[in-house]
Design an enzyme around this catalytic site. Structure first.
Site: not given
Lengths: 473, 477, 123
Positions: A144, A69, A168
């Site tokens: 997210s 990420k 997330s």
């Protein structure tokens, strides 16, 4: 992942070929899962892996292509947090998790998309544009860590790292039909994770199966002297054969099955729990009376911490700096106004307000006290059960064009995932069924601190019994 | 003009002599090229985290013990949020609720006697970097080498009632910090920085006046002058029937005035909250006891003991205990040679002169306590005179040689040969018949005249006692 | 989707959620923006005011929770005394410090001149 590792060792596959194949797929990725692809670095890692595989001491992840990420720092590779303010930022250091993956021989393909600074549940606020759900590109992958979720679901990597502050990792795992683990707070180093809310953030694995998630988790967990909140303890390896669910007590809180829950999600999660029962587990009724305050507590604590954590983006040492400014104050205010997107600004404003003179006690302090009550609810519950089961999200993946422009409504999507962050508990989302549109439903399992073994073990056993994690819509 | 009472509280920041910064492994050394003494942590790069240097807590506990504070069994860090280019993270890691130490005292001595000034709290925090402003260019320049150097902030109660007391407090605190070896006490270089809260009220009134905060006083002299100026300013405002405005002021040493920096309305809302990246520090008895047992005798106690034990005047005791090293030097001397007053005199005059001339601390002096007492012993034994000893001492300091070897090398030593002195004395008496007659007729005071002549004739090398004895015998005999 | 979310607000909001009274004014928004150093135009102020007003209204559900004598949680795990010894691994190269800097000169980070007084705490 384990199968690929075996194939490497039997010379049936080569890390370089495997990596090239993944890179080729990523280049043609229609879902916008990645922000940055590190082709040169990945090939270099893969070539090193080929050499290392000749040694019997090669790490468990040698040659396994993974994605990171883009709020986790990678030395020499741009780390943007999907924000304009960091769009050119190149860290000079690796996050501890990245270092550990590299030490284990993993090949890092690139950096995945996210909501700006991990603030969101849709992966739509990114500077790089929205990520789409591979199971239905008209829908959100959740957020997210939506880029990592989509990359795993689309087979663009063998596994990925996400970060989870209020859901997330678990939410995109649920929306994309994969497995995502938010580990116990303090079991995975946060060093190098660009902070959103320091007391809630935790890095975790996202993978096609619970077993793969366990392999990744084992690679990144453990005490790190560079993170003061990292817990020093003996972290044993996870048993990849799963656990015997016989007599495992599964707590089912009524608070997680109230009216806000989509009936189809409810049905799928109920059936997941029944499967666990079929496997020998016992269902226990438990109560978590204070989790109803979780969203309010979370959006005060998380934004308060964020307002301070994001103060360093001031245009002085790195990142965006507004041009043609008259003086310093002007530079600050215009850099921050232009560098942060709407949701980030909103949260900075909310958090600043919650800490400001005259409001600290009513908001920040009050929320921190209710946080204690939520943690106590879980402590009591875990005296009655071994794991807690419920839905990961109240709904399945929704259409991007249906998205409502109302922050509060979106905040409430985190209602089931937030409590684990507030209490620092480990929680996993595993696919447990589908809705009538064929979209995956995630079941969330939570355990006491450091009992990831129960979550991953139950997940592995569950996935041996069911096929949800292998089926598309 | 009415009489006014002055109320002063001091906030002192002391840079600690740790090897590394408070939250990262960078060195605390100063004077390096800009930004070469930094890392991702102390420059606030994204994603990095602080880890507390244990030594900083040790030093804080030591100062807490030295000032009689309660050491918190559990203390926490907080973030103080504000923006400035040399503050890398947009917040300073400091302590707010639950500081390391609370409720101590420092004893000071002024012309008015001994007084106890309360210590409200002592807490740990990180220093900021430095911003250099270029008057000619539209830019400022930032250097983060200092960012993250550990500080202790020592906050006094508003119990200081004069500039003399303020200076005495600051001197005493500085001396304690230096005795503990935790701060070098250099105000000019900013290792010790002082801010003050000042107010005045009508004499005897229990209501405090409006206070102002003073910053940028980087020497004892500036503290004295700035406080005097500010107190006068407050009184002047009140005398003219106006109200003092609550504000923060900077002392401008070149113009000798205080300049407004910001008003109360502009004062910051720092939004303190507990630092989530650092965990609480729990301090058990064992930790405290370990540090307590290693504490040195502190300046105030040592001054008192020097007066009592060695019979020294208060002033001498004060000078000798200025630094721990000097006091140790003195006591080592006394241990080697039991003549405390004589050793004190030598240190107060000759030793201090060399130190001041060379601008060195006692530890930089070429003359060890054993060498100094060796010299003093030579005088006592009559080998050399006091005035000659001063020359010898200067040479000791210059060369690092012992008194004995210098005396031997230079062939100096008092003339104790009676025969030689006798013949010289006869020549002198013969050359001064009038004086000799007057002496013999009862003018006893003229003995000094003759002894002086004899000393001069020997270029001071005669043993003065022997010279006097011989002269007396010859004149009277 | 929209319906689902509003159901959950009603369910979890208890009394006080989405109240009609004003929680935050335009002036407060401007003050907070000042603290956060984010410049806002008039439209943004109005937009943020109405959004934060609604969110803060929802936060009111906390007011009904009895927290008398409840210690606040700042860390989810009860860790203490995470410290390091007083030695280090040395510092980074100057090139690394300056690599991401928007402007630098002779090793210094360069910023527009500091004009506004009162931005500064520790002299």
């Amino acid at each position: 992942m384990l199968e690929t590792a075996r194939q490497y060792r039997r010379n049936e596959k080569s890390p370089v070929e495997e990596t090239r194949a993944f890179l080729e797929k990523i280049r043609r990725d229609p879902f916008n899962a990645f922000i940055t692809i590190d082709e040169a670095g990945a090939i270099r890692d893969a070539q090193a892996a080929e050499e290392n595989l000749k040694s019997p001491e090669a790490g468990a992840l040698t040659g396994i292509p993974v994605a990171i990420k883009d709020n986790i720092c990678t030395r020499g590779v741009r780390t943007t947090c999907a924000s304009k303010i960091l769009s050119d930022f190149v860290p000079t250091y690796d996050a501890t998790v990245v270092k550990r993956l590299k030490d284990q021989g993993a090949v890092i393909l690139g950096k995945t998309n996210l909501d700006e600074f991990a603030m969101g549940s849709t992966t739509t606020s990114s500077l790089a544009g929205p990520t789409r759900n591979p199971l239905d590109p008209s829908r959100t992958p959740g957020g997210s860590s939506g880029g990592s979720g989509a990359a795993v679901a689309a087979g663009l990597c063998a596994g990925a790292l996400g970060s989870d502050t209020g859901g997330s990792i678990r939410m995109p795992a649920s929306f994309c039909g994969i497995t995502g683990l938010k580990p116990t707070y303090g079991s995975v180093s946060r060093y190098g994770l660009v902070a959103f809310a320091s007391s809630l953030d935790q890095i975790g694995p996202m993978a096609p199966t619970a077993r793969d998630a366990a392999v990744l988790f084992d690679a990144i967990k453990g005490h790190d002297p560079l993170d003061s909140t990292s817990v020093p303890r003996d972290y044993g390896p996870t048993d990849l054969d799963g656990i015997d669910l016989k007599d495992l007590r599964i707590g089912v809180p009524e608070e997680f099955f109230g009216e806000g829950l989509n009936p189809e999600v409810k049905a799928a999660v109920r059936s997941g729990i029944e499967t666990l029962e079929d496997m020998g587990a016992r269902v226990v009724e438990i109560g978590l009376p204070h989790v109803r305050y979780g969203v309010a507590v979370y959006y005060i604590v998380a934004t308060a911490e964020a307002s301070s954590n994001l103060a360093r983006y001031d245009g002085v040492r790195y990142g965006l700096r507004a041009r043609d400014v008259r003086e310093l104050g002007d530079m600050y205010a215009r850099t921050r106004a232009g560098g942060f997107g709407d949701e980030v600004r909103r949260r900075i404003m909310l958090g600043t307000y919650a800490l400001s003179a005259g409001y600290y006690d009513a908001y920040y302090r009050k929320a921190s006290q209710v946080r204690t009550l939520i943690a106590e609810d879980f402590r009591r519950a875990f005296s009655l059960c071994d794991i807690i089961a419920g839905p990961t999200t109240p709904v399945t993946a929704f259409r991007l064009d249906e998205m409502i422009d109302d922050p509060l409504s979106l905040y409430l999507l985190d209602i089931y995932t937030i409590p684990a962050n507030l209490a620092g508990l480990p929680a996993i989302s595993i696919p447990c069924g589908f809705d009538s549109l064929g979209l995956p439903v995630g079941m969330q399992l939570m355990a006491p601190h450091f009992r990831e073994d129960l979550l991953l073990g139950a997940g592995i056993s569950f996935q041996e019994r069911t096929a949800c994690h292998r089926e598309g819509p | 003009m009415k009489a006014y009472d002055t109320v002063i509280g001091l906030e002192v920041h002391a840079q600690l002599l740790t090897r590394t910064k408070i939250f990262c492994g960078c060195s605390t050394r100063s004077g390096l090229p800009p930004n070469t003494n930094t890392c991702p942590v102390c420059t606030g790069m994204p994603g990095v985290l602080p880890v507390l240097n244990r030594k900083v807590v040790d030093f804080g506990i030591m100062l807490g013990l030295a000032t009689g504070c309660r050491i918190a069994p559990r203390c926490i860090f907080a973030r103080k949020n504000y923006f400035y280019p040399d503050l890398p993270k947009g917040y300073q890691i400091t302590q707010y609720e639950h500081p390391l130490c609370e409720g101590g005292t420092i004893r000071i001595e002024t012309g008015q006697g001994v007084k106890r000034i309360g210590i409200t709290r002592i807490h740990m925090e990180e220093d900021a970097g430095k911003t250099i402003h270029d008057e000619k260019a539209p830019y400022s320049y930032v250097d983060y080498n200092r960012a993250g150097v550990p500080l202790l902030e020592i906050v006094s109660e508003p119990e200081i009632t004069s500039t003399d007391e303020a200076v005495a407090y600051l001197r005493e605190l500085r001396q304690i910090l230096m005795y503990l070896g935790i701060c070098d006490g250099n105000m000019e270089e900013g290792s010790l920085r002082c801010d003050a809260n000042v107010s005045v009220k009508p004499a005897g009134s229990s209501r405090y006046g409006t206070r102002t905060e003073l910053k940028n006083m980087n020497s004892f002299r500036n503290v004295q002058k700035a406080l005097e100026y500010e107190i006068e300013r407050h009184i002047g405002i009140r005398e003219s029937g106006h109200e003092v405005v609550q504000e923060t002021l900077l002392w401008d040493p070149s113009r000798g005035v205080t300049v407004s920096m910001r008003s109360k309305e502009e004062s910051h809302d720092y939004r303190y909250f507990p630092e989530p990246d650092l965990v609480p520090v729990e301090i058990g008895e064992a930790w405290i006891d370990g540090l307590r047992s290693g504490l040195p005798e502190l300046p105030f106690a040592r001054r008192k003991r020097f007066s009592g034990q060695y019979g020294l005047p208060a002033y001498d005791a004060g000078v000798l205990t200025q630094t721990k090293a000097l006091a140790d030097y003195y006591e080592e001397g006394v241990r080697l040679l039991d003549r405390p007053k004589e050793i004190s005199n030598w240190i107060m005059t000759e030793v201090m002169r060399i130190l001041n001339e060379k601008g060195i601390p006692i530890t930089g002096l070429n003359v060890s306590p054993a060498m100094l007492t060796g010299l003093i012993a030579l005088i006592g034994g009559g080998s050399i005179s006091g005035s000659m000893a001063k020359d010898v001492f200067a040479e000791m300091a210059a060369t690092g040689d012992s008194a004995e070897s210098i005396v031997e090398r230079r062939g100096i030593g008092q003339i104790s040969d009676e025969t030689e002195l006798l013949s010289l004395a006869r020549e002198i008496i013969d050359a001064h018949p009038d004086e000799a007659r007057r002496y013999r007729s009862g003018k006893a005071g003229l003995l000094g005249f003759f002894v002086g002549k004899l000393m001069k004739a020997t270029r001071g090398e005669a043993n003065p006692k022997l010279a006097s004895k011989i002269m007396k015998e010859l004149l009277e005999g | 989707m929209q319906d689902l979310i509003y159901i959950s607000i009603d369910q979890h909001g208890v009394e006080g959620a989405l109240r009609k009274d004003v929680k935050i004014t335009d002036d407060q928004i401007l003050h907070v923006a000042d603290l956060a150093l984010i410049r806002l135009d008039d439209d943004e102020v109005r937009g943020l005011r109405s959004q934060l007003d609604k969110i803060l209204g929802y936060m009111d559900i906390l007011a009904v929770v009895d927290t008398t004598g409840v210690a606040p949680t700042h860390h989810p795990l009860p860790l203490v005394n995470a410290m390091r010894d007083d030695h280090g691994q040395g510092c980074q190269d100057l090139d690394d410090v300056l690599r991401n800097a928007p402007q630098h000169e002779d090793g210094y980070i360069v910023v527009p001149r500091v004009i506004g007084k009162g931005m500064r705490e520790n002299a």
